[in-house]
Design an enzyme around this catalytic site. Structure first.
Site, PDB file in Angstrom:
ATOM      1  N   GLU A 131       0.876  -1.539   0.053  1.00 12.79           N
ATOM      2  CA  GLU A 131       0.074  -0.258  -0.011  1.00 12.79           C
ATOM      3  C   GLU A 131       0.405   1.507   0.112  1.00 12.79           C
ATOM      4  OE1 GLU A 131      -3.439   1.031  -0.448  1.00 12.79           O
ATOM      5  OE2 GLU A 131      -1.835   2.978  -0.707  1.00 12.79           O
ATOM      6  N   GLY A 183      -7.337   1.014   3.173  1.00  7.78           N
ATOM      7  CA  GLY A 183      -8.431   1.050   3.032  1.00  7.78           C
ATOM      8  C   GLY A 183      -8.715   2.277   1.954  1.00  7.78           C
ATOM      9  N   GLY A 184      -8.036   2.560   1.201  1.00  6.17           N
ATOM     10  CA  GLY A 184      -7.736   3.314   0.214  1.00  6.17           C
ATOM     11  C   GLY A 184      -9.217   4.673  -0.001  1.00  6.17           C
ATOM     12  N   THR A 185      -9.566   3.729  -0.869  1.00  7.23           N
ATOM     13  CA  THR A 185     -10.592   5.602  -1.138  1.00  7.23           C
ATOM     14  C   THR A 185     -11.746   5.709  -0.250  1.00  7.23           C
ATOM     15  OG1 THR A 185      -9.666   6.172  -3.464  1.00  7.23           O
ATOM     16  CG2 THR A 185     -12.358   6.712  -3.439  1.00  7.23           C
ATOM     17  N   CYS A 186     -12.897   4.540  -0.258  1.00 11.13           N
ATOM     18  CA  CYS A 186     -13.648   4.057   0.037  1.00 11.13           C
ATOM     19  C   CYS A 186     -14.345   4.828   2.040  1.00 11.13           C
ATOM     20  CB  CYS A 186     -14.484   3.098   0.537  1.00 11.13           C
ATOM     21  SG  CYS A 186     -16.032   2.640   1.061  1.00 11.13           S
ATOM     22  N   HIS A 240     -45.756  -2.866   7.655  1.00  7.78           N
ATOM     23  CA  HIS A 240     -46.192  -1.257   7.881  1.00  7.78           C
ATOM     24  C   HIS A 240     -45.489  -0.357   9.571  1.00  7.78           C
ATOM     25  CE1 HIS A 240     -49.721   2.182   7.854  1.00  7.78           C
ATOM     26  NE2 HIS A 240     -49.525   1.943   9.445  1.00  7.78           N
TER      27      HIS A 240
HETATM   28  C1  LIG Z   1     -16.220  11.481  -2.662  1.00  5.56           C
HETATM   29  C2  LIG Z   1     -16.595   9.695  -3.306  1.00  5.56           C
HETATM   30  C3  LIG Z   1     -18.033   8.911  -2.186  1.00  5.56           C
HETATM   31  C4  LIG Z   1     -17.702   7.405  -2.009  1.00  5.56           C
HETATM   32  N1  LIG Z   1     -18.679   7.271  -1.667  1.00  5.56           N
HETATM   33  C5  LIG Z   1     -18.676   6.364  -2.672  1.00  5.56           C
HETATM   34  C6  LIG Z   1     -20.171   5.296  -1.667  1.00  5.56           C
HETATM   35  O1  LIG Z   1     -21.252   5.956  -0.847  1.00  5.56           O
HETATM   36  N2  LIG Z   1     -20.278   3.763  -1.653  1.00  5.56           N
HETATM   37  C7  LIG Z   1     -19.325   3.451  -2.225  1.00  5.56           C
HETATM   38  O2  LIG Z   1     -20.226   2.252  -2.801  1.00  5.56           O
HETATM   39  N3  LIG Z   1     -18.712   3.762  -3.446  1.00  5.56           N
HETATM   40  C8  LIG Z   1     -18.719   4.841  -3.232  1.00  5.56           C
HETATM   41  N4  LIG Z   1     -17.701   5.797  -3.665  1.00  5.56           N
HETATM   42  C9  LIG Z   1     -16.592   5.103  -4.837  1.00  5.56           C
HETATM   43  C10 LIG Z   1     -15.822   3.829  -3.889  1.00  5.56           C
HETATM   44  O3  LIG Z   1     -14.978   4.565  -2.469  1.00  5.56           O
HETATM   45  C11 LIG Z   1     -14.473   3.649  -4.537  1.00  5.56           C
HETATM   46  O4  LIG Z   1     -16.138   2.317  -5.347  1.00  5.56           O
HETATM   47  C12 LIG Z   1     -14.201   2.316  -3.695  1.00  5.56           C
HETATM   48  O5  LIG Z   1     -13.145   2.887  -3.052  1.00  5.56           O
HETATM   49  C13 LIG Z   1     -12.725   1.266  -4.872  1.00  5.56           C
HETATM   50  O6  LIG Z   1     -12.485   0.271  -4.672  1.00  5.56           O
HETATM   51  P1  LIG Z   1     -10.911  -0.156  -4.726  1.00  5.56           P
HETATM   52  O7  LIG Z   1     -10.732  -0.931  -3.777  1.00  5.56           O
HETATM   53  O8  LIG Z   1     -11.091  -0.233  -5.790  1.00  5.56           O
HETATM   54  O9  LIG Z   1     -10.012   1.143  -5.043  1.00  5.56           O
HETATM   55  P2  LIG Z   1      -9.405   1.871  -3.598  1.00  5.56           P
HETATM   56  O10 LIG Z   1     -10.828   1.862  -2.274  1.00  5.56           O
HETATM   57  O11 LIG Z   1      -8.747   3.306  -3.941  1.00  5.56           O
HETATM   58  O12 LIG Z   1      -8.031   1.491  -2.534  1.00  5.56           O
HETATM   59  C14 LIG Z   1      -6.715   1.473  -4.275  1.00  5.56           C
HETATM   60  C15 LIG Z   1      -5.486   1.193  -2.894  1.00  5.56           C
HETATM   61  O13 LIG Z   1      -4.813   1.417  -3.946  1.00  5.56           O
HETATM   62  C16 LIG Z   1      -3.815   1.484  -3.771  1.00  5.56           C
HETATM   63  N5  LIG Z   1      -2.453   1.939  -4.586  1.00  5.56           N
HETATM   64  C17 LIG Z   1      -3.236   2.575  -5.818  1.00  5.56           C
HETATM   65  N6  LIG Z   1      -1.492   2.708  -6.035  1.00  5.56           N
HETATM   66  C18 LIG Z   1      -0.701   1.701  -5.877  1.00  5.56           C
HETATM   67  C19 LIG Z   1       0.610   1.060  -5.994  1.00  5.56           C
HETATM   68  N7  LIG Z   1       1.536   1.535  -7.407  1.00  5.56           N
HETATM   69  N8  LIG Z   1       1.604   0.698  -5.167  1.00  5.56           N
HETATM   70  C20 LIG Z   1       0.487   0.289  -3.621  1.00  5.56           C
HETATM   71  N9  LIG Z   1      -0.326   1.294  -3.561  1.00  5.56           N
HETATM   72  C21 LIG Z   1      -1.157   1.780  -4.908  1.00  5.56           C
HETATM   73  C22 LIG Z   1      -4.252   3.342  -3.449  1.00  5.56           C
HETATM   74  O14 LIG Z   1      -3.581   4.433  -2.193  1.00  5.56           O
HETATM   75  C23 LIG Z   1      -5.473   2.847  -2.344  1.00  5.56           C
HETATM   76  O15 LIG Z   1      -5.026   2.755  -1.128  1.00  5.56           O
HETATM   77  C24 LIG Z   1     -17.390   7.200  -2.727  1.00  5.56           C
HETATM   78  C25 LIG Z   1     -15.743   7.718  -3.961  1.00  5.56           C
HETATM   79  C26 LIG Z   1     -15.458   9.253  -3.771  1.00  5.56           C
HETATM   80  C27 LIG Z   1     -14.233   9.984  -4.609  1.00  5.56           C
END
Ligand SMILES: Cc1cc2nc3c(=O)[nH]c(=O)nc-3n(C[C@H](O)[C@H](O)[C@H](O)COP(=O)(O)OP(=O)(O)OC[C@H]3O[C@@H](n4cnc5c(N)ncnc54)[C@H](O)[C@@H]3O)c2cc1C
Length: 465
Positions: free
Chosen positions: A34, A39-42, A443
């Protein structure tokens, strides 16, 4: 130094950690890499912080209309303390992030690497000066905000959905470029915190993937709260002034300029597949950089899979997690293959009232040649919505006239993000709509009207009538 593992997972988002845990539980050695936040984006910049802030904004909204429910508040009105709002969000995000990180670090047979991963070959990945090798590599790198090349963008101090989450002040006037899912959640949240908000959208309507009446109902709900919406904005240009930002927009109606104190660019997302060395591994992407995968999430290179947002097959936490379930089931469980094509698309838009969606819209069902029947009902005719004083929205179900299977549904209204699951479950079970029509619901709830809607389907329309 080279280290060999049974599996390498790149990215600790919404699929990678759970897959690493499966390898760990199976007694296999696994490395998870990582580069930023567990936990990434979510967890860090998506679902968790936005829904936490939306909850604060909802409290502000409720307090302002307390008088509608017979509750009188002191005449002084309310104040929004953005630092306290942000502190609450930070507590919730930090607890989630550190809980996940501690869990991953505690897994048996699992090595955690912090740093940017890059393929050296189809079987090796470099990170932080080390080279890791494996016969099985899983890519879960997610995405980031897309920044369109609007004229003037380089001269403007704009926010993205990520950076705005860290801003502890209240913008006087937030201009949001992009009238889709992310932009609209921020629009309503900031309006409720007290900002003036203008949404600029290049299309002729908001949410072009939704049925027109659903998008129109969302637009009028937002406008009723004082959000300005500028549609058909062509040739968007940005300019920084002292203390403000101006967006030049050629819209069919309205002033050609919108000036605000701050601007948020909410114009979609791009995959984090650049800088990953995919070319060294021979992994193919499409024209937009999404990794091409087959029905079981395998890339074109044997031994490499892509999960989550980076494969372009979903853009949600639940789709990323389902990618993990598909891959894990096919690697670790019996002979029943799980496939991407079995997944029924579903999602929610967390504006208020929320939109719960599953399957096809009416427009898409007709475009695909289905003969359909529609059932619909405004929320003004849902007792629970009336009792709660939240009658905005509608529910709408699309049924295939020949098979009697439900093709899709849109529920816009109070509780819609939960009520939609009745439909998701019936569609997954592949039983006719009459199963749900004949089900007794509790209901008073929003869901109790779904059987009624299905009992009042309209006439058949569509190509095959
Ligand atoms: C503002 C916003 C609100 C959202 N609200 C919702 C919601 O309410 N409900 C919902 O279902 N979805 C929602 N989403 C979408 C959701 O967050 C994403 O679809 C989800 O997080 C995708 O998960 P993922 O595992 O594919 O990627 P991510 O969660 O993005 O994780 C990818 C990880 O990979 C890491 N990474 C990237 N490149 C490299 C590399 N080369 N080397 C090492 N690590 C790397 C990153 O740092 C990151 O931690 C929202 C998104 C945004 C932007």
């Amino acid at each position: 130094m080279n280290r060999k593992y049974d599996a390498i997972v790149i990215g600790a988002g919404q699929a990678g950690p759970y897959l690493a845990a499966r390898f760990s539980a199976a007694g296999k050695s696994v490395a998870i890499i990582e580069r930023h936040l567990f936990g990434g984006t979510c967890v860090n910049t998506g679902c968790t912080p936005t829904k936490t802030l939306i909850a604060s904004a909802r409290v502000a909204y409720d307090v302002r209309r307390a008088h509608c429910f017979g509750i009188e508040l002191p005449a002084a009105g309310i104040a929004v303390d953005m630092q306290a709002v942000q502190a609450r969000k930070k507590r919730i995000v930090d607890a989630s992030k550190s809980g996940l990180e501690n869990w991953i670090r505690g897994l048996q047979n699992c090595a955690v690497y912090k740093g940017h991963a890059r393929f050296e070959s189809a079987r090796s990945v470099s990170v932080d000066g080390q080279v890791l090798t494996s016969e099985q590599i899983f890519i879960n790198v997610g995405g980031r905000p897309r920044i369109p090349a609007f004229p003037g963008i380089d001269s403007v101090a704009f926010f993205t959905s990520t950076s705005l989450l860290e801003f502890e002040e209240l913008p006087a006037h937030l201009v949001i470029v992009g009238g889709s899912y992310v932009g609209l959640e921020f629009a309503q949240m900031y309006r409720r915190f007290g900002s003036d908000v203008t949404v600029i959208e290049k299309d002729s309507r908001l949410l072009s993937h939704e049925d027109p009446e659903v998008a129109a109902a969302i637009q009028s709900a937002l406008e009723a709260e004082g959000i300005q919406i500028r549609l058909e904005a062509e040739c968007i240009q940005l300019a920084q002034n002292a203390g403000s930002v101006t967006a030049n927009v050629q819209c069919s109606i309205g002033s050609p300029q919108v000036t605000g104190s701050h601007v948020l660019i909410a114009a979609g997302r791009i995959p984090n597949t650049d800088g990953l060395g995919l070319e060294e591994a021979g992994v193919e992407t499409d024209h937009a950089g999404f990794i091409r995968v087959d029905d079981e999430l395998r890339t074109n290179v044997t031994g490499i899979w892509a999960l989550g947002d980076c494969n372009g097959k979903g853009a949600f936490t639940h789709t990323a997690y389902n990618d993990y379930e598909i891959v894990a089931a096919n690697l670790f469980e019996g002979n029943l293959r799980r496939r991407l094509s079995d997944r029924i698309p579903c999602y929610a838009l967390f504006v208020d009232p929320p939109l719960g969606r599953v399957g096809l819209t009416e427009r898409d069902a007709l475009a695909q040649g289905h003969a359909i029947r529609i059932g619909s009902r405004p929320m003004t005719r849902v007792a629970r919505a009336v009792e709660k004083g939240e009658t905005r929205g509608l529910m709408k179900v699309v049924v295939d006239a020949r098979s009697n299977l439900i093709l899709g549904a849109s529920i816009l209204g109070v509780g819609a993000d939960e009520a939609i699951h009745s439909i998701i479950d019936v569609m997954t079970a592949r039983v006719p709509y009459t199963t749900l029509q004949n089900t007794v619901h509790i209901h008073p709830t929003v869901s109790e009207l779904l059987p009624t809607v299905l009992g009042e389907l309209g006439p058949t329309t569509g190509m095959s009538v």
